[in-house]
Motif scaffolding. Structure first.
Motif, PDB file in Angstrom:
ATOM      1  N   ALA A  24       0.791  -1.239   0.000  1.00 13.43           N
ATOM      2  CA  ALA A  24       0.000   0.000   0.000  1.00 13.43           C
ATOM      3  C   ALA A  24       0.824   1.290   0.000  1.00 13.43           C
ATOM      4  N   PHE A  25       2.144   1.185  -0.156  1.00 10.95           N
ATOM      5  CA  PHE A  25       2.944   2.407  -0.258  1.00 10.95           C
ATOM      6  C   PHE A  25       2.883   2.978  -1.667  1.00 10.95           C
ATOM      7  N   SER A  26       2.978   4.296  -1.757  1.00  5.49           N
ATOM      8  CA  SER A  26       3.153   4.924  -3.063  1.00  5.49           C
ATOM      9  C   SER A  26       4.646   5.166  -3.267  1.00  5.49           C
ATOM     10  N   ASP A  28       5.927   7.881  -4.181  1.00  7.64           N
ATOM     11  CA  ASP A  28       6.203   9.185  -3.567  1.00  7.64           C
ATOM     12  C   ASP A  28       6.640   9.058  -2.117  1.00  7.64           C
ATOM     13  N   GLN A  29       5.922   8.212  -1.368  1.00  5.71           N
ATOM     14  CA  GLN A  29       6.245   8.044   0.048  1.00  5.71           C
ATOM     15  C   GLN A  29       7.623   7.424   0.239  1.00  5.71           C
ATOM     16  N   GLU A  32      10.473   9.658  -0.755  1.00  3.33           N
ATOM     17  CA  GLU A  32      10.666  10.748   0.204  1.00  3.33           C
ATOM     18  C   GLU A  32      11.503  10.269   1.389  1.00  3.33           C
ATOM     19  N   LEU A  33      11.155   9.100   1.920  1.00  6.68           N
ATOM     20  CA  LEU A  33      11.884   8.594   3.087  1.00  6.68           C
ATOM     21  C   LEU A  33      13.279   8.109   2.691  1.00  6.68           C
ATOM     22  N   LEU A  36      15.426  11.219   2.153  1.00 11.18           N
ATOM     23  CA  LEU A  36      15.725  11.822   3.454  1.00 11.18           C
ATOM     24  C   LEU A  36      16.846  11.050   4.145  1.00 11.18           C
ATOM     25  N   ARG A  96       8.412  16.369 -11.148  1.00 13.40           N
ATOM     26  CA  ARG A  96       7.923  17.093  -9.967  1.00 13.40           C
ATOM     27  C   ARG A  96       9.045  17.302  -8.954  1.00 13.40           C
ATOM     28  N   LEU A  97       9.860  16.276  -8.757  1.00 11.08           N
ATOM     29  CA  LEU A  97      10.967  16.405  -7.797  1.00 11.08           C
ATOM     30  C   LEU A  97      11.973  17.451  -8.275  1.00 11.08           C
TER      31      LEU A  97
END
Lengths: 235, 235
Positions: A24-26, A28-29, A32-33, A36, A96-97
């Motif tokens: 269920a992760f996208s 994008d998520q 991002e992590l 980071l 987008r990034l």
């Protein structure tokens, strides 16, 4: 139970599972992590007062996306990143990034300005190739990798040093020799042959997937997104 | 230049701009970083050894989504979170975030099991209403808020304490009185009336938007996703 090192095939399978209906992760998520974690790794080793100018080298795939996210967070942390994109990615998320970096007033350079950008950098973040890389390296990446090596600058590689075979390591000697590696999710087989400072990032692997794939992940400290692994013994 | 406190209208406008073509963020990205900031705030004040059992109360909107992300990260940090969803959100992202909590083996309870969950919790994370809340509170939220207050447990509120008017504060006295507040992006006008420990999260506001809206954001320390603000003087 020791930490599992992944083949390219298993790494791919875990990625797919994370983004499946069950995981269920996208993208994008996860990106991002992951990005980071890359930025935090660089900051843990190369302090912004001494190494402010980071050249973030981004390939055209998801690894390059991690690099763009890392560049943005490095900007947030007070570094002066420059993004180098030899060949931009075609996915919407990549674009987008890139805009998100532009909005942080982070400069992006292409091949023409690369030499200049390299000579005015303090440290390199290598997000060129990831675990889906298959050699041999094609232009312009062969010359980029060679110039990064010749620069003598400290290098932090994401997931697997660019140019390495994901499982066999730097087999033909044309890959990078980074000082620091940040493995994402779990280290890849090839990372057994890496002897510098080794971090693990990707504090998003759920219990279900960690168990299913018997990853035996180490405990991350506090609220950090990274954990340093013990150095590999040279055989 | 002092930190800007936002009206509900400006907060909404900044959110839209972040996710516009110009801002280029996805909701997934922003929610991930916002939820991480909420989890970090709770961990900064309530240590997991003393306050392991966190009741994460999630409303049906985006604020509840931040709560679900925070619950997952709290699980990663070694807390024992329980998610309480009085009324589930209908957006696809909400459902995905719920599955991600399930995969961390985080228990979710609904109204029937609320009393029990509350009495076996050490601290509350309040992610019920956000900056788009308009009173008066409707069932079941009025009774939920009242029970949270009566529990006497420490409360960390996200963005604006639930039940507060976003600009006027706890006008009719039916809102929560949290010990800790984590404002996201920039504090809302109502937060001027909050006198507990106040953190700011949302280290994703790009230079362009911070300048355009004259936010005068404080510097975040190191690689943290949160910064503590000086306490508001009581007038």
């Amino acid at each position: 139970m020791s930490l599992r090192y992944l083949t390219a095939r298993i790494a791919q399978q875990i990625d797919e599972e994370l983004m499946s209906t069950a995981g269920a992760f996208s993208l994008d998520q996860l990106m991002e992590l992951a990005g980071l974690a890359c930025a935090q790794t660089l900051a843990a080793v190369y302090h912004k007062d001494k190494y402010p100018r980071v050249l973030v080298c981004c390939g055209p795939g998801n690894q390059g996306g991690d690099g763009l996210v890392a560049a943005r967070h490095l900007g947030m942390f007070g570094y002066k990143p420059t993004v180098f994109v030899p060949k931009p990615g075609s996915k919407d998320i990549y674009k987008r990034l890139q805009i998100q970096c532009d909005n942080m007033r982070i400069r992006t350079v292409d091949g023409a300005a690369f030499d200049n950008a390299l000579s005015s950098s303090d440290v390199i973040l290598d997000a060129i190739f990831g675990f889906s890389f298959k050699g041999p390296m094609r232009p312009p990446f062969d010359s980029v990798i060679s110039k990064l090596t010749k620069s003598g600058l400290p290098i932090v590689s994401v997931d697997i040093p660019s140019g390495w075979d994901v499982e066999q390591g730097n087999v033909d000697g044309t890959g990078l020799n980074p000082d620091v590696l940040v493995s994402l999710t779990a280290p890849k087989e090839g990372a057994r042959l890496f002897h510098g400072r080794h971090f693990l990032g990707g504090r998003f692997v759920p219990t279900t997937i960690a168990e299913k794939f018997e990853l035996n992940l180490p405990l991350y400290p506090g609220v950090e997104q990274i954990v340093e692994l013990p150095p590999q013994q040279k055989l």
